[in-house]
Design a protein around this motif. Structure first.
Motif: not given
Length: 118
Positions: A9, A11, A15, A18, A68, A70, A74-75, A99
């Protein structure tokens, strides 16, 4: 080892929005490269241009931003390469390290890894 495809993902800076993409894990690529359209939709700004050497040995100057990502919940903020449309998105080494994920080659999946300090 073969290829490993994973959902990633991307972002926006807050955030709040996404976009999910399917990316190939490429530990030989330094940077994550989502489609340019996804970065535009999330208003990811170009920070600078950088030369990149591609597998065919050609060198191209490309736009780099940061945003960002993911991966498996975990971001992290990571540099991203604005990839040409129709090009396979890649999840690169900087994001994987960010991450704290690695590749389990026999199971062809990502696994959590410890951080390293010397």
């Amino acid at each position: 080892m073969g290829t490993i495809g994973v959902p990633v993902e991307i972002g926006d800076r807050d955030r709040q929005r996404w976009i999910e993409i399917s990316a190939l894990v490429d530990t030989g690529a330094s940077i994550t490269s989502p489609p340019a359209s996804a970065l535009r939709e999330l208003d990811v700004q170009v920070l600078f241009q950088q030369e990149f050497r591609f597998g065919q040995r050609e060198v191209q100057r490309m736009n780099v931003g940061q945003t960002w990502i993911r991966v498996e919940g975990r971001e992290v903020v990571t540099p991203v390469l604005s990839n040409d449309e129709g090009t396979q998105p890649l999840l690169g080494a900087m994001a994987l390290e960010g991450v704290f994920m690695g590749v389990e080659p026999h199971a062809r999946r990502l696994i959590p890894v410890e951080g390293l300090m010397t």
